[in-house]
Design an enzyme around this catalytic site. Structure first.
Site, PDB file in Angstrom:
ATOM      1  N   ARG A 166      -4.244  -8.307  14.567  1.00  0.00           N
ATOM      2  CA  ARG A 166      -4.392  -9.725  14.212  1.00  0.00           C
ATOM      3  C   ARG A 166      -3.440 -10.632  15.003  1.00  0.00           C
ATOM      4  NH1 ARG A 166      -5.467  -9.229   7.711  1.00  0.00           N
ATOM      5  NH2 ARG A 166      -7.622  -8.515   7.905  1.00  0.00           N
ATOM      6  N   ASP A 195      -1.992 -11.387   4.569  1.00  0.00           N
ATOM      7  CA  ASP A 195      -3.431 -11.340   4.864  1.00  0.00           C
ATOM      8  C   ASP A 195      -3.981 -12.692   5.306  1.00  0.00           C
ATOM      9  OD1 ASP A 195      -3.607  -8.665   4.345  1.00  0.00           O
ATOM     10  OD2 ASP A 195      -4.244  -8.921   2.263  1.00  0.00           O
ATOM     11  N   GLN A 200       0.843  -1.204   0.000  1.00  0.00           N
ATOM     12  CA  GLN A 200       0.000   0.000   0.000  1.00  0.00           C
ATOM     13  C   GLN A 200       0.875   1.250   0.000  1.00  0.00           C
ATOM     14  OE1 GLN A 200      -2.702  -0.409   3.293  1.00  0.00           O
ATOM     15  NE2 GLN A 200      -3.893  -1.998   2.278  1.00  0.00           N
TER      16      GLN A 200
HETATM   17  C1  S3P Z   1      -2.694  -4.628   0.184  1.00  0.00           C
HETATM   18  C2  S3P Z   1      -1.497  -4.693   0.857  1.00  0.00           C
HETATM   19  C3  S3P Z   1      -1.352  -5.260   2.198  1.00  0.00           C
HETATM   20  C4  S3P Z   1      -2.558  -6.117   2.559  1.00  0.00           C
HETATM   21  C5  S3P Z   1      -3.855  -5.452   2.219  1.00  0.00           C
HETATM   22  C6  S3P Z   1      -3.943  -5.170   0.745  1.00  0.00           C
HETATM   23  C7  S3P Z   1      -2.723  -4.016  -1.155  1.00  0.00           C
HETATM   24  O1  S3P Z   1      -1.240  -4.212   3.146  1.00  0.00           O
HETATM   25  O2  S3P Z   1      -2.502  -6.440   3.935  1.00  0.00           O
HETATM   26  O3  S3P Z   1      -4.956  -6.265   2.585  1.00  0.00           O
HETATM   27  O4  S3P Z   1      -3.708  -4.203  -1.879  1.00  0.00           O
HETATM   28  O5  S3P Z   1      -1.752  -3.336  -1.493  1.00  0.00           O
HETATM   29  P1  S3P Z   1       0.166  -3.524   3.508  1.00  0.00           P
HETATM   30  O6  S3P Z   1       0.649  -2.819   2.334  1.00  0.00           O
HETATM   31  O7  S3P Z   1      -0.165  -2.577   4.628  1.00  0.00           O
HETATM   32  O8  S3P Z   1       1.047  -4.648   3.948  1.00  0.00           O
END
Ligand code: S3P
Length: 461
Positions: free
Chosen positions: A374, A343, A189
């Site tokens: 979690r 996840d 993200q």
């Molecule tokens: C996601 C990245 C992950 C994941 C989230 C979706 C994405 O988060 O846990 O459900 O779509 O880029 P992080 O980037 O915080 O690890």
């Protein structure tokens, strides 16, 4: 705590799981009741299509609570889109064509929506307030705020660097600067937010992650004509480097069918792996190697999972999974594997609870910053089902073998809700999951897919 009317309704949304029936059958992708399209890809496809020039068509789009938050946000930013079933058409506005909304944008519970939108809005240079649910307001945003500021974005947040995020319009003629940045944690993200902002910077951006997180953004932007490369930093560490050159030409629109969501499939995989007599096939699952850690972790614990690669869809590897029940033994998860199944820990913990012996999860402190904590929330709920589990700062230690019936609460976390439901499939008594309606956030057809596999979960919602 005072509850709003809608929060009260959610408490009453109970899912009852009575153990005893194996899962059998095939889960297809496209038919009603099949596996939803990938959530991460759906968010990206909708948003990136909005930034393209021209009309995009995305099939097998995941229609769920969190992706609706993204679509609502796009409407607020002046983007036209149309959803027919799971087929999404988006009329792109171009990189700088987003319109300034007249109200704060509500990103719901979706951290992907708020963090990716922050990058896209920074690229467009418009003034926007990004906000969301109480849960979203507790998620850390400092990890995008600091590097966005380094690029020249004017952004402020609430106390402790949480939402609402306030982005100020960029004066005409002013460009963002490309970023040279080491991400403190591997996060797709954060990486995606910065790559999106980097699209309209004056110079290239170079990002280094401690380990390779999911690379959907890189693959999709490359398909849209952006020059973007990733490679390991060296042979000694797991660090990964991504370099993006701001495009001189408009982004190309997307025409793609999204693969099934491996993170949704995870609940079905674990359900079949722990329930004696089960044998299921899940078709057209996205098998991007940055997402397949759960399969490897379970196979190492004795799970009978066969992977048949079939195709490439939307620039992503896709295949079928066949899962048969087999007795599991404990295992150890740490290091780069953690990111590749980030996840899947709620579902994984259920498999571990049914595995004979000890399972240890470490290097997973990021789990504390998801839709719930979690680590501690998972430990608390599994203890209610008689599971011997000990919380660690960066994971947990669990003695598996037996799961009892009981009443559990997912703490507002869709993945906890489905994992706790799955825990009931082979338990010694019924499991009731309260506030279970939260599962609509990512897998609204969970109950009908389970039904199709011969397991009826009693839900009052
Ligand atoms: C996601 C990245 C992950 C994941 C989230 C979706 C994405 O988060 O846990 O459900 O779509 O880029 P992080 O980037 O915080 O690890």
């Amino acid at each position: 705590m005072t509850l709003t009317a809608s929060e009260k309704t959610k408490i009453d949304e109970v899912l009852k799981v009575t153990p005893g029936r194996p899962l059998q059958g095939v889960v297809p992708l496209h038919e009603a009741g099949g596996l939803p399209g990938d959530k991460s890809l759906s968010h990206r496809a909708a948003l990136f299509a909005a930034l393209a020039d021209g009309e995009s068509r995305i099939d097998n789009f995941q229609v769920s609570g969190v992706t609706r938050a993204m679509l609502r946000a796009l409407s607020a930013l002046g983007v036209d889109w149309e959803l027919q079933g799971t087929s999404l058409r988006v009329s792109g506005t171009g990189l700088t064509g987003l319109r300034e909304p007249d109200q704060p944008i509500d990103c719901g519970n979706s951290a992907t929506t708020i963090r990716l939108l922050a990058g896209a809005v920074a690229a467009a240079g418009v003034a926007v307030v990004l906000d969301g649910s109480a849960g979203l307001r507790s998620r850390p945003m400092g990890r995008i705020i600091a590097p966005l500021r380094q690029m020249g974005v004017t952004i402020t947040a609430a106390q402790d660097d949480t939402a609402p995020l306030i982005l100020t319009a960029r004066p005409a003629g002013q460009r963002l600067q490309g970023l040279n940045y080491n991400l403190p944690v591997a996060s797709a993200q954060v990486k995606s937010c910065l790559l999106l902002a980097g699209l309209s910077a004056a110079t290239p951006s170079l990002l280094v992650e401690p380990g390779p997180s999911r690379d959907h953004t890189e693959r999709m932007l490359a398909a849209m004509g952006v020059q973007i490369e990733s490679r390991p930093v060296d042979n000694l560490s797991n660090a990964s480097l991504t370099r993006l050159t701001p495009p001189a030409a408009p982004l190309l629109p997307l025409q793609m069918t999204l693969p099934g969501d491996i993170s949704a499939a995870a609940f079905l995989i674990v359900a079949a792996a722990i329930t004696p007599g089960s044998q299921i096939t899940i078709q057209c699952v996205g098998l991007n190697p940055t997402r397949t850690g759960l399969i490897e972790a379970l196979q190492a614990m004795g799970a009978d999972i066969r992977v048949t690669p079939t195709d490439t869809q939307a620039g992503e590897p896709v295949g079928d999974l066949e899962i048969r029940y087999a007795p599991l033994h404990g295992g150890a998860i740490s290091g780069p594997l953690v990111v590749r199944m980030i996840d899947e820990f709620p579902a994984f913990a259920i498999a571990a609870a049914y595995a004979q012996g000890e399972t240890i999860v470490s290097d997973a402190q990021e789990l504390r910053y998801k839709e719930s904590d979690r680590i501690s929330d998972l430990c608390a709920e599994l203890r209610k089902l008689g599971v011997k589990i000990e919380e660690k700062p960066d994971g947990f230690m669990l003695q598996g073998g037996q799961v009892q019936g009981g009443v559990v609460d997912p703490h507002g976390d869709h993945r906890l809700a489905m994992s706790l439901a799955v825990a009931g499939l082979a338990a010694q008594g019924p499991v009731r999951v309260v506030r279970a309606g939260i599962l609509r956030e990512s897998f609204p057809s969970f109950l009908s897919v389970m039904d199709r596999l011969g397991v009826t979960l009693e839900a009052n919602f």
